[in-house]
Enzyme design. Structure first.
Site, PDB file in Angstrom:
ATOM      1  N   GLU A 218       0.833  -1.218   0.000  1.00 39.84           N
ATOM      2  CA  GLU A 218       0.000   0.000   0.000  1.00 39.84           C
ATOM      3  C   GLU A 218       0.864   1.263   0.000  1.00 39.84           C
ATOM      4  OE1 GLU A 218      -4.198  -1.629   1.796  1.00 39.84           O
ATOM      5  OE2 GLU A 218      -2.899  -0.523   3.172  1.00 39.84           O
ATOM      6  N   GLU A 336      -6.284  -7.068  -1.801  1.00 38.05           N
ATOM      7  CA  GLU A 336      -6.892  -7.058  -0.474  1.00 38.05           C
ATOM      8  C   GLU A 336      -8.340  -6.619  -0.596  1.00 38.05           C
ATOM      9  OE1 GLU A 336      -5.042  -4.937   2.702  1.00 38.05           O
ATOM     10  OE2 GLU A 336      -3.003  -5.458   2.068  1.00 38.05           O
TER      11      GLU A 336
END
Length: 439
Positions: A218, A336
């Protein structure tokens, strides 16, 4: 994944690659040995062949379509007494049940040294002590090696997610490992390259090479802050900026490429960003991935996080997948995602997913709502030419003793598992398989 209350920045330096404390290793090895003996290979289910009957499936990757699960906390859950069974009550390991439900990939996060560099104190309370495991799965190299063996034993491919930190990283925090605190510039880049290669060599030596690797997790605003941070929180904050961020990514990718010869082939590299909740995800994706393209970074796959209760709505997910597929022509993975099967946390206490999140997302907080969300995500990815697959984040993170998001805290994730509070598989477990493209 954004989790509550980030761990304070470590302040102790160590130059060596530490796997974990001896006591933790011994306990983890015992759990892993017992679990591995129960992890007899499961026969994967056959996907339904009406999934693309309406013509919405456009992916060019249907034969390789990923149905994945991040099971990084599995050892901790098993150590705390977590047990699993099928929907009709037949006992089995979590991996057996997930594989039988059609999951063909696993994902494992890796932290450098998941041990507290100092006491963790919050509101005058000592949450955990210096030298204790950080919690959240304690995902150092020793744990990753053991879980990789178990994934391979199931015949599953797997994705290695290197955080380049001692604990969680996400768009709001990218803390350097305590061992690297004093490293900057070329010295830091050299260590990133060395560490990446060393990890991959260790995995190769035990015969569990990953099938894909993430360099960072991320990384919307960079990695290894402040050296590789791309934005200023205050006007006087000293950050490395885009150039330093790119240099660190390039170093990590060099570390991967240095080990390709060991495997006899190119290991696909993923660069992973998260959606936002402000409607500006597309703007961020264009800016960051355009920067990667301009720098000619040697990467292969685009990874995205999308949680409907945190991020932009479903229509934005579909639009962004189309944008990225058309603009960059690289395989896309929603690496995710997750959703709650109930509002209450089975273990008590607060929960990441709650009533406000359910209201924001538009899906019911039920097993049926969870299944519907999963079918929608798989269909959205499969509807674009470069759609490669979907990973469910932590489907087996049950509320058991010692399995909190960090040592000393509870588990705020337990109402988003694909198993109920007794470890019995929910109907939503097969939703991804049912929505996947026919092969």
């Amino acid at each position: 994944m954004i989790l509550p209350r980030p761990l304070p920045r470590p302040g102790v330096t160590r130059r060596n690659l530490v796997l974990s404390g001896a006591a933790l290793c011994a306990a983890g090895s015992a759990v892993a040995s017992a679990a591995a003996s129960a992890d007899a290979p499961a026969a994967p289910s056959v996907p339904r062949c009406d999934a693309d009957a309406d013509g919405a499936i456009q992916t060019s990757h249907r034969k390789d379509f990923i149905l994945g699960v991040d099971i990084s906390t599995l050892e901790t859950v098993e150590r705390g007494g977590g047990k699993f069974s099928t929907a009709d009550g037949r006992p089995g390991s979590a991996l057996q049940i997930l594989r039988a439900a059609g999951m063909n990939w696993g994902r494992l996060r890796l932290w450098h040294t998941p041990v507290n560099a100092h006491d963790v104190i919050e509101e005058g309370r000592i949450v955990s002590r210096h030298g204790e495991p950080v919690g959240g799965g304690d995902n150092g190299l020793a744990v990753t090696l053991r879980l990789a063996r178990r994934l391979k034993a199931q015949g599953m491919k797997w994705l290695l997610d290197i955080h380049y930190s001692d604990h969680w990283t996400d768009p709001g925090k990218q803390v350097k490992p305590a061992a690297w605190t004093r490293l900057h510039g070329a010295a830091l880049a050299q260590e990133v390259e060395r560490y990446t290669s060393e990890v991959l060599k260790a995995l190769h030596d035990q015969g569990t090479d990953p099938d894909m690797i993430q360099v960072g997790n991320e990384i919307n605003g960079g990695m290894l802050w402040p050296d590789g941070k791309t934005w200023q929180q205050t006007p006087d904050e000293q950050v490395g900026g885009d150039a330093a961020f790119i240099a660190l990514l390039r170093a990590g990718i060099r570390g991967v490429r240095a080990t390709d010869a060991l495997r006899g082939g190119r290991l696909p590299v993923m660069l992973h960003l998260a959606h936002q909740g402000d409607g500006k995800s597309a703007e961020t994706f264009r800016r960051v991935y355009d920067g990667f393209e301009a720098a000619k970074l040697d990467y292969d796959v685009i990874g995205l996080s999308w949680y409907p209760y945190h991020h932009d709505p479903y229509d934005a997910l579909r639009d962004n997948l189309r944008l990225l597929s058309d603009r960059y022509r690289k395989p896309l993975v929603v690496v995710e995602t997750a959703y709650g099967h109930q509002l209450d946390n089975p273990g008590g206490g607060g929960a990441v997913f709650n009533e406000e999140g359910a209201r924001r997302s538009g899906y019911p907080a039920t097993p049926e709502g969870q299944a519907r969300m999963l079918r929608d995500v798989v269909r959205a990815v499969a509807a674009v030419p470069q759609g490669l697959g979907v990973f469910y984040w932590e489907p087996a993170w049950l509320a058991v003793p010692g399995a909190g998001w960090r040592t000393g805290d509870g588990n705020g994730w337990a109402n988003q598992t694909l198993f109920d509070d007794r470890g019995r598989a929910l109907p939503s477990l097969t939703a991804m398989r049912d929505a996947a493209p026919c092969r």
